[in-house]
Motif scaffolding. Structure first.
Motif, PDB file in Angstrom:
ATOM      1  N   HIS A  16       0.819  -1.214   0.000  1.00 28.95           N
ATOM      2  CA  HIS A  16       0.000   0.000   0.000  1.00 28.95           C
ATOM      3  C   HIS A  16       0.851   1.262   0.000  1.00 28.95           C
ATOM      4  CE1 HIS A  16      -3.285  -2.695   0.675  1.00 28.95           C
ATOM      5  NE2 HIS A  16      -2.854  -3.045   1.875  1.00 28.95           N
ATOM      6  N   ARG A  18       3.177   2.041   2.208  1.00 29.46           N
ATOM      7  CA  ARG A  18       3.480   2.500   3.557  1.00 29.46           C
ATOM      8  C   ARG A  18       4.782   1.865   4.030  1.00 29.46           C
ATOM      9  NH1 ARG A  18       1.216   6.838   5.105  1.00 29.46           N
ATOM     10  NH2 ARG A  18       1.857   6.233   7.207  1.00 29.46           N
ATOM     11  N   TRP A  19       5.639   2.679   4.637  1.00 30.70           N
ATOM     12  CA  TRP A  19       6.886   2.161   5.204  1.00 30.70           C
ATOM     13  C   TRP A  19       6.612   1.628   6.592  1.00 30.70           C
ATOM     14  CZ3 TRP A  19      11.146   1.268   2.492  1.00 30.70           C
ATOM     15  CH2 TRP A  19      11.317   1.951   1.290  1.00 30.70           C
ATOM     16  N   ARG A  20       6.849   0.331   6.791  1.00 32.57           N
ATOM     17  CA  ARG A  20       6.574  -0.345   8.051  1.00 32.57           C
ATOM     18  C   ARG A  20       7.892  -0.614   8.787  1.00 32.57           C
ATOM     19  NH1 ARG A  20       2.868  -0.076  10.536  1.00 32.57           N
ATOM     20  NH2 ARG A  20       2.650  -2.228  11.240  1.00 32.57           N
ATOM     21  N   TYR A 105       1.873   0.860  14.965  1.00 32.58           N
ATOM     22  CA  TYR A 105       1.628   1.926  14.007  1.00 32.58           C
ATOM     23  C   TYR A 105       2.890   2.167  13.174  1.00 32.58           C
ATOM     24  CZ  TYR A 105      -2.733   3.371  16.339  1.00 32.58           C
ATOM     25  OH  TYR A 105      -4.006   3.415  16.843  1.00 32.58           O
ATOM     26  N   ASP A 106       2.709   2.788  11.993  1.00 31.14           N
ATOM     27  CA  ASP A 106       3.859   3.277  11.248  1.00 31.14           C
ATOM     28  C   ASP A 106       4.666   4.205  12.161  1.00 31.14           C
ATOM     29  OD1 ASP A 106       2.636   1.966   9.210  1.00 31.14           O
ATOM     30  OD2 ASP A 106       2.192   3.743   8.002  1.00 31.14           O
ATOM     31  N   THR A 565       0.410  -7.440   7.205  1.00 32.54           N
ATOM     32  CA  THR A 565       0.245  -6.826   8.530  1.00 32.54           C
ATOM     33  C   THR A 565       0.087  -7.839   9.646  1.00 32.54           C
ATOM     34  OG1 THR A 565      -2.181  -6.694   8.333  1.00 32.54           O
ATOM     35  CG2 THR A 565      -0.882  -4.859   7.430  1.00 32.54           C
TER      36      THR A 565
END
Length: 619
Positions: A16, A18-20, A105-106, A565
């Motif tokens: 998506h 997003r950097w995790r 959370y990120d 996730t």
């Protein structure tokens, strides 16, 4: 000299965009390998520190995470954060998912929440950073602003992320505008860094615009991969603005003219540690840097990039430091220039840009797809056909075997000449009956096949557990939703000669049915609407038509546990890969990909969907 420090957080990019963050323990492990240098081999085995990450390896040369069992590649990066922020204190903020486990959370979100928590605010609205949630500290809950759904959140303490420190000149030593040259009080330092600085200075003084030729002494530089990040001015210094320009009282620095260049400076640097000869005076070598203005320092940093790339220094991204801490925001390009001035090797890089969506398209530009009727389809829950028992369904696909071979039934692992070893709910057939599937010829206990059918979707189809041959029409458990498809006037990378088919999937959250893992329990639907792309070529339209069949058969999505996730009871992809990046291929889910269309046709065939299927379905 001013001591600077930062925390290092290693992160990976999900589908998506997003950097995790990796956990503190994993980040420490990666950082240890980076600091070990070339002798560590250039790769990091994540399973050595976290057994859940056993399939994953990070290749430090390409900065990618590789999953060994699937071949999936995901970009990784090494990010710097303010040491006074959450990762520098070992604070982790997490939200509770539907199965009762906790998801972090990120990093940016966690830092924002922690800052509000430390300020003793009663709540924090995350809308400003792109999330439609409110965190209520009095109830320790997360509230969705749109649906008002609430989840629990928690704050826990973990390891502090790895720290990097270094020394840099005070910010006051940076000239606001080019001034008179300050003569060096002593002969310049002979270390490779200062030799390079002086060569750039000489080129600037003589007006040289040609390429720089670094000295052969560059091989003495020992790239260690250990980051040293400068800290902006202390309390008495002139503040840096958001472009990194030092402001004087009531005046604007003449260097404003280069701000556009600075803002376009590649947002990544590589940091190493130069090895200085014994007895050299590094301080006097650095004093000469005050005679260079910012544009020349920028040239210096780029020149050093060439040296360090040739020396094998790996590239490591640097993040802007945001927040209300003593560390002021600074562009990564300015960070690179500061580090260069401090005598640290810096390699400026331009990381690839993630392009998830096409340029804006007006309604008049969206067209229907020739040869495909309508522009959308909805699915609802389809009930399994009633009136036939499992035994009656399987009878169509089986031939009885009177004299079974001396082999094992691959379902129960008992001999076919002995009764079935299945111990679950008892089917009505005798446990010693044996049957052969008509197409593939594989032999099983009929008792085992009936039990397998009862544990499946009960849709009138059967799939051979050995060779995956499908008998009947296979359907899935995809929850209700909508599939839209149309043409947009843009081309995909690798397909410049045709337009693009855009598919938009929309599935809302809901309650699981009897065919799902946890009937009666709610399920989430993250990341919808999901946009996917196909080239508007002959083969691309063929894939679209088969995807429509898969959608009607409820095979595109399922409800399960996200491999990204770890969240359970959520909508996930169901073994048919889609391209969700429009203009890049950083996550492996974009273009160009010469084999994608053939691969997805093979995946659809494995679900029992081929060109023959389109004649069986209404287009």
């Amino acid at each position: 000299m001013l001591l600077a420090s930062a925390v290092v957080v290693w992160e990976w990019l999900n589908e998506h965009g997003r950097w995790r963050p990796y956990s503190p323990a994993v980040s420490h492990h990666i950082e240890a390998v980076v600091r070990a240098g070339p002798r560590a081999g250039g790769s990091v085995v994540l399973g050595q520190v976290d057994s859940r990450l056993a399939p994953y390896i990070i290749d430090l040369q390409s900065m990618n995470q590789f999953r060994q069992d699937t071949g999936t590649l995901r970009p990784v990066r090494r990010n710097y954060y303010d040491p006074s922020s959450a990762p520098g204190k070992g604070v982790v903020w997490e939200w509770e998912n539907d199965n009762g486990s906790w998801t972090p959370y990120d990093m940016e979100v966690g830092i924002t929440i922690q800052h509000a928590y430390e300020k003793q605010h009663p709540w924090i609205d995350l809308t400003s950073i792109g999330f439609s949630y409110i965190i209520d500290f009095s109830t320790m809950g997360q509230i969705n602003r749109q649906t008002q759904r609430q989840r629990r959140v928690r704050r826990r303490l973990d390891l502090i992320y790895p720290m990097v420190t270094g020394t840099v000149p005070k910010a006051q030593s940076w000239p606001v505008s080019p001034g008179p040259a300050t003569p060096s009080p002593a002969p310049p330092c002979s270390c490779p860094q200062c030799v390079l600085v002086m060569s750039v200075k000489a080129a600037v003084v003589h007006g040289s615009t040609g390429p720089l030729h670094p000295p052969a002494a560059r091989k003495n530089i020992a790239p260690s991969g250990v980051g040293k990040l400068p800290q902006p001015p202390g309390p008495g210094a002139k503040p840096l603005d958001t472009t990194g320009t030092i402001r004087g009282p009531g005046k604007t620095a003449p260097s404003q003219v280069i701000r556009r260049q600075v803002s376009n400076t590649p947002a990544g640097v590589t940091v190493g540690s130069p090895a200085s000869p014994q007895g050299s005076n590094r301080k006097t070598g650095r004093v000469a840097l005050t005679t260079l203005n910012r544009s020349n320092l920028q040239r210096l940093a780029i020149a050093q990039s060439r040296v360090l790339i040739a020396s094998g220094v790996p590239t490591v991204p640097v993040k802007n430091l945001n927040g209300s801490s003593p560390v002021n925001p600074a562009l990564a390009g300015i960070t690179g220039i500061l580090m260069s001035a401090a005598g640290l090797p810096v390699c400026l890089t331009r990381p690839p840009k993630l392009v998830l969506h096409p340029p804006p398209v007006s309604k008049s530009e969206i067209k229907s797809i020739p040869g495909v009727s309508n522009t959308s389809r909805k699915t609802t829950k389809k009930q399994a056909k009633k009136g036939k028992t499992p035994e009656e369904v399987l009878k169509k696909y089986l031939q009885k075997v009177r004299h079974p071979p001396e082999e094992d039934c691959t379902i129960c692992m008992e001999r076919l000449t002995a009764p079935s070893g299945y111990k679950g709910p008892q089917p009505t057939v005798k446990p010693d009956l044996v049957g052969k599937l008509s197409k593939c010829g594989h032999i099983y206990h009929i008792y085992c096949l009936v039990a397998m059918y009862n544990n499946g979707n009960k849709d009138g189809s059967l799939q051979c557990p050995t060779c995956k041959t499908i008998y009947g029409v296979k359907t899935g458990t995809q929850p209700p939703g909508k599939m839209e498809y149309h043409l947009i006037p843009h081309s995909l990378p690798g397909h410049p000669d045709c337009k693009t088919i855009r598919i938009i999937y929309s599935i809302p959250p809901g309650i699981q049915g009897p065919e799902h893992p946890n009937p009666g329990k709610s399920f989430s639907a993250r990341g919808f609407p999901r946009h996917c792309y196909l080239p508007d070529s002959e083969k691309g339209r063929k894939v679209l038509k088969l995807l429509l069949v898969a959608w009607d058969r409820r095979l595109i999505f399922a409800i399960g546990t996200s491999s990204t996730t770890g969240e359970s009871d959520t909508v996930i992809w169901n073994e048919v890969h889609h391209k969700t990046e429009f203009g890049s291929n950083l996550t492996g889910h974009g273009y160009p990909d010469a084999n994608y269309l053939d691969n997805v046709l093979a995946e659809l065939a494995a679900q029992g969907i081929s060109e023959d299927s389109t004649s069986q379905e209404k287009d």
